[in-house]
Design a protein around this motif. Structure first.
Motif, PDB file in Angstrom:
ATOM      1  N   ARG A 272      42.878  43.145  23.456  1.00 63.35           N
ATOM      2  CA  ARG A 272      42.750  43.305  21.881  1.00 63.35           C
ATOM      3  C   ARG A 272      42.933  45.289  21.744  1.00 63.35           C
ATOM      4  O   ARG A 272      43.703  45.729  21.625  1.00 63.35           O
ATOM      5  CB  ARG A 272      41.832  42.942  20.750  1.00 63.35           C
ATOM      6  CG  ARG A 272      41.719  41.395  20.216  1.00 63.35           C
ATOM      7  CD  ARG A 272      40.806  41.423  19.854  1.00 63.35           C
ATOM      8  NE  ARG A 272      39.382  40.914  20.256  1.00 63.35           N
ATOM      9  CZ  ARG A 272      38.831  40.023  20.710  1.00 63.35           C
ATOM     10  NH1 ARG A 272      39.570  38.984  21.150  1.00 63.35           N
ATOM     11  NH2 ARG A 272      37.385  40.253  21.108  1.00 63.35           N
TER      12      ARG A 272
ATOM     13  N   ARG B  27      35.869  37.889  16.766  1.00 63.18           N
ATOM     14  CA  ARG B  27      36.895  37.637  17.287  1.00 63.18           C
ATOM     15  C   ARG B  27      38.266  36.683  17.404  1.00 63.18           C
ATOM     16  O   ARG B  27      39.185  37.211  17.584  1.00 63.18           O
ATOM     17  CB  ARG B  27      35.733  37.518  19.183  1.00 63.18           C
ATOM     18  CG  ARG B  27      34.871  38.626  19.322  1.00 63.18           C
ATOM     19  CD  ARG B  27      34.456  37.674  20.984  1.00 63.18           C
ATOM     20  NE  ARG B  27      34.137  38.449  21.996  1.00 63.18           N
ATOM     21  CZ  ARG B  27      32.976  38.306  22.226  1.00 63.18           C
ATOM     22  NH1 ARG B  27      31.742  37.947  21.606  1.00 63.18           N
ATOM     23  NH2 ARG B  27      32.818  39.437  23.654  1.00 63.18           N
TER      24      ARG B  27
ATOM     25  N   ASN C 252      42.022  37.795  17.352  1.00 66.36           N
ATOM     26  CA  ASN C 252      42.966  37.087  18.133  1.00 66.36           C
ATOM     27  C   ASN C 252      44.124  36.470  17.476  1.00 66.36           C
ATOM     28  O   ASN C 252      44.951  36.482  17.824  1.00 66.36           O
ATOM     29  CB  ASN C 252      42.562  35.919  19.322  1.00 66.36           C
ATOM     30  CG  ASN C 252      41.278  36.136  20.494  1.00 66.36           C
ATOM     31  OD1 ASN C 252      41.182  37.621  20.862  1.00 66.36           O
ATOM     32  ND2 ASN C 252      40.358  35.645  20.995  1.00 66.36           N
TER      33      ASN C 252
ATOM     34  N   ILE D 251      30.839  44.447  19.731  1.00 66.15           N
ATOM     35  CA  ILE D 251      30.467  43.953  20.801  1.00 66.15           C
ATOM     36  C   ILE D 251      30.377  44.547  22.351  1.00 66.15           C
ATOM     37  O   ILE D 251      28.688  44.180  22.758  1.00 66.15           O
ATOM     38  CB  ILE D 251      31.671  43.246  21.436  1.00 66.15           C
ATOM     39  CG1 ILE D 251      33.063  41.725  20.428  1.00 66.15           C
ATOM     40  CG2 ILE D 251      32.531  42.445  23.045  1.00 66.15           C
ATOM     41  CD1 ILE D 251      34.727  42.146  21.248  1.00 66.15           C
ATOM     42  N   LYS D 252      29.937  45.386  21.577  1.00 65.37           N
ATOM     43  CA  LYS D 252      29.874  46.779  22.973  1.00 65.37           C
ATOM     44  C   LYS D 252      28.332  46.560  22.564  1.00 65.37           C
ATOM     45  O   LYS D 252      27.391  47.850  22.936  1.00 65.37           O
ATOM     46  CB  LYS D 252      30.206  47.593  22.999  1.00 65.37           C
ATOM     47  CG  LYS D 252      31.229  47.533  23.613  1.00 65.37           C
ATOM     48  CD  LYS D 252      32.331  49.000  24.427  1.00 65.37           C
ATOM     49  CE  LYS D 252      33.571  49.005  24.923  1.00 65.37           C
ATOM     50  NZ  LYS D 252      34.561  50.000  25.439  1.00 65.37           N
TER      51      LYS D 252
ATOM     52  N   ILE E 264      37.189  34.935  27.134  1.00 68.22           N
ATOM     53  CA  ILE E 264      36.855  35.711  25.740  1.00 68.22           C
ATOM     54  C   ILE E 264      36.934  37.567  26.704  1.00 68.22           C
ATOM     55  O   ILE E 264      37.378  38.096  25.918  1.00 68.22           O
ATOM     56  CB  ILE E 264      35.395  35.409  25.574  1.00 68.22           C
ATOM     57  CG1 ILE E 264      34.724  34.666  24.510  1.00 68.22           C
ATOM     58  CG2 ILE E 264      34.515  36.486  24.226  1.00 68.22           C
ATOM     59  CD1 ILE E 264      33.868  33.621  24.384  1.00 68.22           C
ATOM     60  N   GLU E 265      36.502  37.518  27.768  1.00 71.12           N
ATOM     61  CA  GLU E 265      36.747  38.462  28.593  1.00 71.12           C
ATOM     62  C   GLU E 265      38.065  39.170  28.578  1.00 71.12           C
ATOM     63  O   GLU E 265      38.231  40.491  27.824  1.00 71.12           O
ATOM     64  CB  GLU E 265      35.825  39.237  29.779  1.00 71.12           C
ATOM     65  CG  GLU E 265      34.465  39.235  29.881  1.00 71.12           C
ATOM     66  CD  GLU E 265      34.128  39.116  31.480  1.00 71.12           C
ATOM     67  OE1 GLU E 265      34.682  39.182  31.610  1.00 71.12           O
ATOM     68  OE2 GLU E 265      32.795  38.988  31.090  1.00 71.12           O
TER      69      GLU E 265
ATOM     70  N   GLU F   6      35.172  46.011  18.230  1.00 73.67           N
ATOM     71  CA  GLU F   6      35.256  46.112  19.899  1.00 73.67           C
ATOM     72  C   GLU F   6      33.886  47.060  19.863  1.00 73.67           C
ATOM     73  O   GLU F   6      32.586  46.763  20.730  1.00 73.67           O
ATOM     74  CB  GLU F   6      36.103  46.766  20.389  1.00 73.67           C
ATOM     75  CG  GLU F   6      36.268  47.459  21.682  1.00 73.67           C
ATOM     76  CD  GLU F   6      36.162  46.303  23.186  1.00 73.67           C
ATOM     77  OE1 GLU F   6      35.380  47.363  24.146  1.00 73.67           O
ATOM     78  OE2 GLU F   6      36.221  45.014  22.189  1.00 73.67           O
TER      79      GLU F   6
ATOM     80  N   GLN G  22      40.683  38.205  26.454  1.00 78.92           N
ATOM     81  CA  GLN G  22      40.918  38.738  25.170  1.00 78.92           C
ATOM     82  C   GLN G  22      40.479  39.531  24.617  1.00 78.92           C
ATOM     83  O   GLN G  22      40.987  40.324  23.473  1.00 78.92           O
ATOM     84  CB  GLN G  22      40.466  37.413  24.036  1.00 78.92           C
ATOM     85  CG  GLN G  22      41.110  36.501  24.454  1.00 78.92           C
ATOM     86  CD  GLN G  22      40.413  34.685  23.727  1.00 78.92           C
ATOM     87  OE1 GLN G  22      39.275  34.625  23.252  1.00 78.92           O
ATOM     88  NE2 GLN G  22      40.986  33.785  23.649  1.00 78.92           N
ATOM     89  N   ASP G  23      39.151  40.071  24.880  1.00 78.93           N
ATOM     90  CA  ASP G  23      38.805  41.232  23.951  1.00 78.93           C
ATOM     91  C   ASP G  23      39.448  42.374  24.685  1.00 78.93           C
ATOM     92  O   ASP G  23      39.412  43.083  24.150  1.00 78.93           O
ATOM     93  CB  ASP G  23      37.306  41.657  24.418  1.00 78.93           C
ATOM     94  CG  ASP G  23      36.560  40.532  24.140  1.00 78.93           C
ATOM     95  OD1 ASP G  23      36.608  39.467  23.332  1.00 78.93           O
ATOM     96  OD2 ASP G  23      34.901  40.920  24.249  1.00 78.93           O
ATOM     97  N   LYS G  24      39.426  42.258  25.660  1.00 77.91           N
ATOM     98  CA  LYS G  24      40.072  43.984  26.622  1.00 77.91           C
ATOM     99  C   LYS G  24      41.976  43.801  25.734  1.00 77.91           C
ATOM    100  O   LYS G  24      42.714  44.574  26.171  1.00 77.91           O
ATOM    101  CB  LYS G  24      40.710  43.406  28.340  1.00 77.91           C
ATOM    102  CG  LYS G  24      40.998  44.000  28.993  1.00 77.91           C
ATOM    103  CD  LYS G  24      41.413  44.089  30.529  1.00 77.91           C
ATOM    104  CE  LYS G  24      41.816  45.083  31.274  1.00 77.91           C
ATOM    105  NZ  LYS G  24      43.778  45.144  30.774  1.00 77.91           N
TER     106      LYS G  24
END
Length: 571
Positions: free
Chosen positions: A39, A488, A492, A530-531, A32-33, A527, A35-37
């Motif tokens: 994007r 998320r 993706n 998420i943060k 998941i991390e 993003e 994938q987040d990065k």
């Protein structure tokens, strides 16, 4: 025979199982991390490409301006070819407002100031070089800057007028960078587009260079809905006036601007059908100033276009302002709704009417327009007349003789407007429609109410930016992490399908990329959620610019197009 239990062996087995579970959990979290990065990295790559490959390399001044789009294979800028054979490198600042939002948001989230600084330089250059004496900018639906010459050009048949429709410029950023120029523009905008303040006659077209009049000090006299006027009171033009007027009040506490913005918004409410509450895309009708026997002549000077095309069959109430086809419904029940709800959230009691006006209209459209079992919408007149499968009897503004008016799929533009309006009004009709739209667009069941009894489709193929914005709205309201996880997954999907050649396009074979795409904007909103810092990305209200006019094709044919044509061309 008794069974001997070796407790040491059992402990070892349990330990191994737990370690395996932890390994799987850690692997999932790491995935998941990653994938987040990926994007965020894609948006950074997009922004870097825009600022390098899209910069002004054409004028002698090497300005901070940007092209509107680029050929992803050759890196050639998108160009406009006029009927006389002249070509222009297309740079229309109204078509770069979501790009500004993306650049500013990217700085907010990464701390890298180069993106916001580029946006500041671009905006200030526009104010310094392309704001006329009245305050209007050289931009819009019929005017743009040719980057070769840094001069304003446009389709001559449109008379180089000023036009905004559902553009929603990034005024918050404007005001941060240059308050004086921002206030000057908004006042000039109203001054140019209100033709008659007493009757509140507006038009999508405004003239440059006008002296500023009395503005908010003018007298007003309420007119009956659908009074005849020269100016066309299209809601997509009215939306920008409403938005700018409220923003001016927000920035400067100008009570007159707020009063007239609310007054204009109310004109569309007063023009709704009194029984159904449907409508209205216009609150006036075009005054007939000339005669023609040719149905193909669709200029407004020949009178109300809907009355000409539908009147013989449907009577005197068939007007432009009482017809709801797809483009009308998207403007009324998505674009207008998102804008008004967001402004009401920002200003609270100062705009409490916006909540009820928006809720009432959207409930009516859900009741009369929506077919849940098909996830489609009906073409309608505002009295509730269903125009599904109606065959046009004559040529006209709304199509050629023999064309059929069909029901159309409900896209995710409506998902976000219905879910967001429910969040502030709590009208269950709105949530039920949002729930049905979500299921019809492959998201699964978003819940009997927000956060409850949901069965989301985590394996969805949906890759729509609108879906991401909608799910983030619901997530912020409920803090239910399942909505964030689905957003998320859609992000993706979007990255896989739409991030091509360093830009965002509908697919890998599309030639031109639009710099004002909302996909990077949506990924940054994701993003930020998420943060836990959603405030770092401006609220999405679905604004966008366009260019429209006569265009000469390579085979010599000339026809009127919009610039979205360029971004639909495949290799």
């Amino acid at each position: 025979m008794p069974i001997l239990i070796n407790h040491n062996i059992i402990r070892i087995i349990v330990t191994l199982l737990l370690l395996n579970v932890f390994d799987v959990s850690n692997a999932q979290e790491k995935n998941i991390e990653e994938q987040d990065k990926a994007r965020l990295d894609a948006v950074i790559k997009f922004a870097d490409n825009v600022l390098t490959e899209g910069k002004d390399k054409y004028s002698s001044k090497s300005s901070p301006m940007l092209v509107d789009g680029i050929n992803v294979f050759t890196k050639e800028p998108v160009k406009w070819f006029f009927p006389d054979g002249q070509e222009a490198i297309l740079s229309d600042f109204v078509c770069q407002q979501n790009l500004l939002r993306t650049l500013v948001s990217l700085t907010n989230l990464t701390g890298d100031e180069k993106y916001k600084n580029a946006a500041k330089k671009l905006l200030q250059f526009y104010f310094d070089h392309f704001q006329d004496s009245s305050g209007l900018l050289q931009w819009g639906g019929h005017k743009f800057i040719d980057l070769k010459t840094l001069k304003a050009v446009g389709p001559s048949e449109k008379d180089f007028v000023h036009e905004l429709k559902n553009a929603y410029p990034f005024y918050d950023f404007w005001y941060e960078v240059n308050p004086e120029a921002t206030v000057k523009f908004i006042k000039a905008f109203w001054n140019a587009h209100v033709y008659n303040w007493k009757t509140l006659e507006i038009s999508r077209h405004g003239n440059y260079g006008l002296e500023i009049g009395k503005l908010w000090k003018n007298k007003f006299q309420q007119q009956k809905p659908f009074s005849e006027t020269i100016g066309l009171s299209f809601l997509d033009a009215g939306n920008d006036l409403i938005y700018s007027g409220v923003k001016l009040f927000e920035f400067t506490n100008d009570e007159g601007a707020l009063l007239w913005a609310k007054r204009l918004a109310q004109q569309y409410v007063l023009a709704r059908n009194p029984q159904t509450k449907l409508g209205a895309y216009q609150f006036t009708q075009p005054r007939k100033r000339a005669a023609t026997t040719d149905d193909a002549n669709t200029l407004s000077s020949f009178g109300d276009r809907a009355q000409r095309q539908f009147g013989p069959e449907f009577g005197k109430n068939a007007l432009e302002g009482t017809l709801i086809l797809q483009r009308h419904s998207e403007t009324i029940y998505s674009t207008n709704a998102l804008m008004q709800i967001q402004l009401a959230k920002e200003l609270g009691n100062n705009l409490k009417e916006f909540y009820e006006w928006t809720r009432e209209g959207m409930v009516a459209f859900a009741d009369y327009g929506y077919i849940s079992k098909e996830n489609k919408l009906r073409p309608l007149f505002t009295d509730g007349t269903d125009l599904s499968n109606y065959i046009l009897k004559r040529d006209g503004y709304y199509g050629r003789k023999g064309e059929v008016l069909l029901r159309y799929p409900v896209n995710n533009m409506f998902l976000i407007s219905y879910s967001r309006t429910f969040m502030v009004t709590k009208d269950k009709t709105l949530w039920n429609m949002a729930r049905s739209i979500a299921e019809g667009n492959g998201l699964g069941d978003i819940g009997t109410e927000p956060g409850k009894n949901l069965k989301l489709n985590m394996n969805t193929l949906n890759n729509d930016a609108f879906s991401i914005f909608a799910l983030l709205d619901i997530y912020q309201e409920t803090k239910n992490s399942e909505y964030l996880l689905l957003a998320r997954n859609i992000g993706n999907n979007l990255l896989k399908e739409k991030f091509n050649h360093g830009y965002f396009t509908p697919g890998p074979n599309y030639i031109n990329a639009n710099f004002d795409a909302i996909e990077p904007y949506a990924l940054l909103a994701l993003e930020a959620a998420i943060k836990g810092t959603p405030e770092k990305v401006p609220a999405f209200i679905n604004g966008s610019g366009f260019v429209q006019g006569a265009y000469k094709f390579p085979d010599g044919k000339i026809r009127t197009i919009k610039d979205d044509f360029f971004y639909k061309i495949k290799k």
